[in-house]
Design a protein around this motif. Structure first.
Motif, PDB file in Angstrom:
ATOM      1  N   HIS A 159      23.202  63.616  11.018  1.00 30.45           N
ATOM      2  CA  HIS A 159      23.350  64.657  12.030  1.00 30.45           C
ATOM      3  C   HIS A 159      22.016  65.347  12.277  1.00 30.45           C
ATOM      4  O   HIS A 159      21.313  65.722  11.339  1.00 30.45           O
ATOM      5  N   ASP A 197      21.636  68.216  14.113  1.00 31.39           N
ATOM      6  CA  ASP A 197      21.958  69.547  14.633  1.00 31.39           C
ATOM      7  C   ASP A 197      21.363  70.667  13.807  1.00 31.39           C
ATOM      8  O   ASP A 197      21.570  71.838  14.099  1.00 31.39           O
ATOM      9  N   SER A 219      22.036  70.897  10.478  1.00 28.88           N
ATOM     10  CA  SER A 219      22.896  71.111   9.307  1.00 28.88           C
ATOM     11  C   SER A 219      22.561  70.162   8.161  1.00 28.88           C
ATOM     12  O   SER A 219      23.015  70.379   7.038  1.00 28.88           O
ATOM     13  N   ASP A 278      18.306  74.130   9.513  1.00 25.10           N
ATOM     14  CA  ASP A 278      18.394  75.451  10.137  1.00 25.10           C
ATOM     15  C   ASP A 278      18.742  76.476   9.055  1.00 25.10           C
ATOM     16  O   ASP A 278      19.868  76.497   8.551  1.00 25.10           O
ATOM     17  N   ARG A 315      27.566  77.668  13.642  1.00 24.50           N
ATOM     18  CA  ARG A 315      28.350  76.591  13.031  1.00 24.50           C
ATOM     19  C   ARG A 315      29.248  75.895  14.050  1.00 24.50           C
ATOM     20  O   ARG A 315      29.430  74.685  14.011  1.00 24.50           O
ATOM     21  N   ARG A 358      28.624  75.650  17.274  1.00 23.20           N
ATOM     22  CA  ARG A 358      27.748  74.820  18.105  1.00 23.20           C
ATOM     23  C   ARG A 358      27.366  73.541  17.373  1.00 23.20           C
ATOM     24  O   ARG A 358      27.372  72.448  17.934  1.00 23.20           O
ATOM     25  N   GLN A 359      27.063  73.665  16.079  1.00 24.16           N
ATOM     26  CA  GLN A 359      26.692  72.496  15.284  1.00 24.16           C
ATOM     27  C   GLN A 359      27.845  71.496  15.192  1.00 24.16           C
ATOM     28  O   GLN A 359      27.638  70.286  15.343  1.00 24.16           O
ATOM     29  N   ARG A 376      27.853  67.637  16.143  1.00 26.16           N
ATOM     30  CA  ARG A 376      28.206  66.627  15.144  1.00 26.16           C
ATOM     31  C   ARG A 376      29.293  65.691  15.690  1.00 26.16           C
ATOM     32  O   ARG A 376      29.214  64.467  15.533  1.00 26.16           O
ATOM     33  N   THR A 383      33.994  68.284  11.021  1.00 28.21           N
ATOM     34  CA  THR A 383      33.543  67.349  12.052  1.00 28.21           C
ATOM     35  C   THR A 383      34.644  66.365  12.402  1.00 28.21           C
ATOM     36  O   THR A 383      34.819  65.998  13.571  1.00 28.21           O
ATOM     37  N   GLN A 393      16.528  75.096  17.461  1.00 33.90           N
ATOM     38  CA  GLN A 393      17.637  74.197  17.177  1.00 33.90           C
ATOM     39  C   GLN A 393      18.135  73.522  18.437  1.00 33.90           C
ATOM     40  O   GLN A 393      18.069  74.099  19.519  1.00 33.90           O
ATOM     41  N   GLY A 438      16.842  67.623  18.637  1.00 33.22           N
ATOM     42  CA  GLY A 438      16.498  68.732  17.775  1.00 33.22           C
ATOM     43  C   GLY A 438      15.021  69.039  17.893  1.00 33.22           C
ATOM     44  O   GLY A 438      14.262  68.335  18.534  1.00 33.22           O
TER      45      GLY A 438
END
Length: 519
Positions: free
Chosen positions: A132, A134, A136, A165, A183, A185-186, A190, A245, A499, A508
């Motif tokens: 991922h 993002d 994370s 991040d 979270r 948004r992530q 994902r 996810t 981010q 990213g």
């Protein structure tokens, strides 16, 4: 340093096939593929390394503010998987293989669930564990041409790394319940990346052009996947943040016919999505030492309204469903509640549940369409599985996310009949690795991605005193947490400008100091 790392070996796959593995970056998407291969002749290939790039161990330790020593960055180099690097796809059996996309947890890497992935591949699945980008993951790779390098000359591309991040530091005691905007948004990014795994499966099955951006020329023929993948039998699996996810993917992408969420953290999911109905099966497989009422209550919204089920592994901890339990670094292991159940047995019980669920809901295996003991209880069921949960989730209070329950708060009857902890010298069926991909070595770590710290944190002024304390998203602690003075309280922080946004699903931002030449 080798004396500081105790390796008991990743569990050997239990299926009838040997396992092949290859890393692939296609159009910026990085996955590790696991697939069935012939047992005869597999020995002609070396076991694949669990490890990927040196930057990953540095980034993992850095996410937990663990000082990187000169000899620390390479401590994963000699860890091997029970899979053969770039062995050919199974050719004797011409049927199409079912597919599984796998999502790792917070700060975890795409190669840290290899034990599960190898076992699935040995039973005839083609599995892709996704990285991922993002923010994370501990770090994530991009490959770009340097000065004077032609586009597509991947052997001469250089590595750039997307940093973790750190808006909400991993050592923050309020990590479980902070930063919903980030979270959420992530988790949507994902889920979109998991969707890109489906697109990759489709490209492979159609025999489309696949150029591996990792370089290496044509040392592996991806054309052998042409017409060999069953795009109607695709599942998604994930651990911890990867579990949320799974839920997000199931909500927004109907390509995936069922989902397996392992010890999930559902804080990142919007209430609106939790209220949606699913027309496809979803299973939550939890451990009895990680979950807490508010989190389980979110899962129950799916269980009560959809074709969803829940099971709990007795006597296990949060890393039972990852590779981390099989490579122990002193100082890190103590951050987890010690599993009562032998870790190899815990892994196998988890796999038995996964295989039974997949046979019933993805493969539609006839003998699994009736009552199945491990899924339905009764005679022949596993003594190590609770059908449902050990958590009093109805006590959950709206808007709170306390620390997961400590082992001492559980019903002692739910942890009876357990086997002793694993013998560190227990043999495996393949060469033993020498280290854990996600573990530090010579020093006492300050934190673990899924664990609390030993120091006494301060109380969160916004948390009611009768609540369990907040904690690491993937782990409980023994401490009453204190508020982080640098953390906002009443409002969501502004998005990190470095981010990726929802539109930048695979890019990213990249810190210039993270650039490294191709390794």
């Amino acid at each position: 340093m080798a004396k500081e790392v105790k390796v008991t070996g990743l569990p050997a796959p239990t299926g009838s096939y040997a396992v092949g593995s290859v890393d692939l970056m296609h159009e910026g998407l990085l996955v590790r593929l696991y697939y069935p291969t012939e047992r005869e002749g597999a020995g002609n290939y070396e076991c694949g390394s669990l490890f990927f790039r040196g930057r990953y161990s540095k980034a993992f330790l850095g996410a937990y503010e663990i000082e990187v020593q000169p000899d620390t960055s390479d401590f994963l180099t000699d860890v091997s998987m029970p899979a053969y690097l770039k062995a050919p796809l199974l050719s004797a059996d011409k049927h199409c293989f079912p597919l599984i996309a796998v999502s790792p947890g917070l700060t975890a890497t795409f190669f840290i669930i290899s034990g599960i992935c190898c076992d699935l591949a040995s039973h005839g699945y083609v599995v892709a564990s996704v990285e991922h980008k993002d923010g994370s993951s501990a770090t994530a790779l991009r490959r770009v041409p340097g000065p004077g390098v032609q586009e597509g000359d991947y052997d001469n591309y250089k590595d750039e790394f997307i940093p973790f991040d750190n808006t909400y530091p991993m050592l923050s005691p309020s990590l479980l319940s902070s930063g919903f905007e980030l979270r959420n948004r992530q988790v949507k990014i994902r889920a979109a990346e998991v969707g890109q795994v489906y697109d990759l499966f489709q490209t492979l099955n159609e025999g489309g052009t696949v150029k591996n951006m990792l370089g290496g020329g044509d040392s592996f023929d991806f054309g052998q996947f042409k017409d060999r993948l069953d795009l109607e039998k695709v599942a998604v699996m994930g651990h911890s943040y990867g579990g949320s996810t799974v839920v997000q993917t199931m909500v927004q992408d109907k390509h995936f016919k069922c989902g397996l969420a392992l010890d999930s953290w559902l804080f990142p999911i919007e209430e609106e999505d939790l209220e949606k109905s699913l027309d496809r099966p979803l299973v939550f497989i939890n451990t009895d030492t990680f979950q807490w009422p508010e989190n389980v209550a979110k899962m129950m919204k799916f269980v009560e309204r959809n074709e969803a089920t829940m099971y709990t592994l007795k006597g296990c901890n949060h890393v039972t469903q990852t590779d981390s339990g099989f490579v122990e670094v002193p100082g890190l292991a103590k951050m987890y509640p010690d599993p009562i159940l032998d870790k190899y047995v815990g892994h196998q019980v988890n796999m038995d549940l996964c295989h039974a669920f997949l046979n019933k809901h993805l493969l539609n295996t006839p003998e699994y369409q009736g009552a199945v003991p491990i899924l339905n209880g009764g005679e022949g069921s596993s003594e190590h599985v609770i059908l449902g949960t050990n958590i009093d989730w109805k006590s959950a209070k709206q808007g709170t996310t306390p620390l997961p329950l400590e082992p001492s708060t559980q019903n002692p009857d739910q942890q009876s009949n357990q086997k002793p902890k694993a013998d560190p010298d227990q043999p495996t069926n393949h060469q033993e690795p020498k280290a854990d991909p996600d573990q530090p070595t010579d020093q006492e770590p300050k934190a673990d991605p899924d664990q609390p710290t030993d120091q006494e944190p301060k109380a969160d002024p916004d948390q009611p005193t009768d609540q369990e304390p907040k904690a690491d998203p993937d782990q409980p602690t023994d401490q009453e947490p204190k508020a982080d003075p640098d953390q906002p309280t009443d409002q969501e922080p502004k998005a990190d400008p470095d981010q990726p946004t929802d539109q930048e699903l695979t890019t990213g931002d990249v810190s210039k100091q993270d650039e490294e030449p191709n390794e």
